[in-house]
Design a protein around this motif. Sequence first.
Motif, PDB file in Angstrom:
ATOM      1  N   ILE A 162     -22.778 -59.244   1.634  1.00  0.00           N
ATOM      2  CA  ILE A 162     -23.989 -58.660   2.204  1.00  0.00           C
ATOM      3  C   ILE A 162     -24.652 -57.829   1.132  1.00  0.00           C
ATOM      4  O   ILE A 162     -24.004 -57.028   0.463  1.00  0.00           O
ATOM      5  N   ILE A 163     -25.934 -58.053   0.962  1.00  0.00           N
ATOM      6  CA  ILE A 163     -26.692 -57.328  -0.051  1.00  0.00           C
ATOM      7  C   ILE A 163     -27.733 -56.469   0.646  1.00  0.00           C
ATOM      8  O   ILE A 163     -28.545 -56.970   1.427  1.00  0.00           O
ATOM      9  N   ILE A 164     -27.679 -55.187   0.369  1.00  0.00           N
ATOM     10  CA  ILE A 164     -28.632 -54.240   0.932  1.00  0.00           C
ATOM     11  C   ILE A 164     -29.728 -53.984  -0.096  1.00  0.00           C
ATOM     12  O   ILE A 164     -29.446 -53.690  -1.248  1.00  0.00           O
ATOM     13  N   PRO A 184     -35.073 -52.064   8.132  1.00  0.00           N
ATOM     14  CA  PRO A 184     -34.020 -51.043   8.110  1.00  0.00           C
ATOM     15  C   PRO A 184     -32.685 -51.672   7.683  1.00  0.00           C
ATOM     16  O   PRO A 184     -32.480 -52.879   7.840  1.00  0.00           O
ATOM     17  N   ILE A 185     -31.788 -50.865   7.178  1.00  0.00           N
ATOM     18  CA  ILE A 185     -30.511 -51.360   6.662  1.00  0.00           C
ATOM     19  C   ILE A 185     -29.712 -52.072   7.752  1.00  0.00           C
ATOM     20  O   ILE A 185     -29.136 -53.136   7.512  1.00  0.00           O
ATOM     21  N   LEU A 226     -20.368 -51.083   1.532  1.00  0.00           N
ATOM     22  CA  LEU A 226     -21.816 -51.081   1.301  1.00  0.00           C
ATOM     23  C   LEU A 226     -22.346 -49.696   0.930  1.00  0.00           C
ATOM     24  O   LEU A 226     -23.530 -49.549   0.630  1.00  0.00           O
ATOM     25  N   ARG A 227     -21.467 -48.691   1.023  1.00  0.00           N
ATOM     26  CA  ARG A 227     -21.842 -47.298   0.745  1.00  0.00           C
ATOM     27  C   ARG A 227     -22.984 -46.836   1.645  1.00  0.00           C
ATOM     28  O   ARG A 227     -23.996 -46.297   1.180  1.00  0.00           O
ATOM     29  N   ILE A 228     -22.783 -47.095   2.929  1.00  0.00           N
ATOM     30  CA  ILE A 228     -23.761 -46.680   3.934  1.00  0.00           C
ATOM     31  C   ILE A 228     -23.038 -45.977   5.070  1.00  0.00           C
ATOM     32  O   ILE A 228     -21.808 -45.966   5.125  1.00  0.00           O
ATOM     33  N   THR A 277     -24.860 -46.737  10.865  1.00  0.00           N
ATOM     34  CA  THR A 277     -25.751 -47.858  10.547  1.00  0.00           C
ATOM     35  C   THR A 277     -25.024 -49.184  10.757  1.00  0.00           C
ATOM     36  O   THR A 277     -25.573 -50.113  11.357  1.00  0.00           O
ATOM     37  N   THR A 278     -23.796 -49.263  10.270  1.00  0.00           N
ATOM     38  CA  THR A 278     -23.006 -50.486  10.431  1.00  0.00           C
ATOM     39  C   THR A 278     -22.721 -50.744  11.906  1.00  0.00           C
ATOM     40  O   THR A 278     -22.824 -51.881  12.369  1.00  0.00           O
ATOM     41  N   LYS A 279     -22.385 -49.701  12.636  1.00  0.00           N
ATOM     42  CA  LYS A 279     -22.114 -49.851  14.072  1.00  0.00           C
ATOM     43  C   LYS A 279     -23.333 -50.383  14.794  1.00  0.00           C
ATOM     44  O   LYS A 279     -23.224 -51.243  15.670  1.00  0.00           O
ATOM     45  N   ARG A 280     -24.508 -49.900  14.429  1.00  0.00           N
ATOM     46  CA  ARG A 280     -25.734 -50.378  15.080  1.00  0.00           C
ATOM     47  C   ARG A 280     -25.920 -51.877  14.834  1.00  0.00           C
ATOM     48  O   ARG A 280     -26.293 -52.614  15.747  1.00  0.00           O
ATOM     49  N   ALA A 281     -25.670 -52.333  13.608  1.00  0.00           N
ATOM     50  CA  ALA A 281     -25.789 -53.762  13.300  1.00  0.00           C
ATOM     51  C   ALA A 281     -24.802 -54.567  14.151  1.00  0.00           C
ATOM     52  O   ALA A 281     -25.171 -55.580  14.750  1.00  0.00           O
ATOM     53  N   TYR A 282     -23.552 -54.113  14.242  1.00  0.00           N
ATOM     54  CA  TYR A 282     -22.546 -54.809  15.039  1.00  0.00           C
ATOM     55  C   TYR A 282     -22.915 -54.795  16.521  1.00  0.00           C
ATOM     56  O   TYR A 282     -22.741 -55.794  17.221  1.00  0.00           O
ATOM     57  N   ASP A 283     -23.428 -53.653  17.005  1.00  0.00           N
ATOM     58  CA  ASP A 283     -23.841 -53.562  18.404  1.00  0.00           C
ATOM     59  C   ASP A 283     -24.944 -54.570  18.708  1.00  0.00           C
ATOM     60  O   ASP A 283     -24.943 -55.217  19.760  1.00  0.00           O
TER      61      ASP A 283
END
Length: 126
Positions: free
Chosen positions: A6-8, A15-16, A49-51, A55-61
């Motif tokens: 995954i590339i941010i 948004p990320i 990803l150093r985030i 933010t990651t939880k929101r993507a998974y949700d």
Amino acid sequence: MRILDIIISNVDDKPIYEQIYTQIKNLIVSGKLKEGDPLPSIRSLAKDLRISVITTKRAYDELEKDGYVYTLKAKGSFVNKKDTKLIKEENLKKIEDYIKEIMVLAKVCDLDNEELLEMFKLMAEE
């Protein structure tokens, strides 16, 4: 555990969390991630990803809400069974959006439908 490529992008308007969502969704739709494959934990992906974990939880949700993944408590998130009708519908929507863009450009270039169809036929032959 499989590491995701995954590339941010900081210059992307999205948004990320949406960048993560889109890239994981594309891996699932393309078949690179298969039904039952585990996703990295939210914490490990955030760390890689150093985030923020949030933010990651929101993507998974969002992925879970849209049916691409499911989560088992204390086990993690996994790729859900593909709903081929949903994927087809999503792709049809994309095609419609592209056609709308083409129609706008054709109007700017003063092309009629016959000329567009001829262009399409020529491209389909290539």
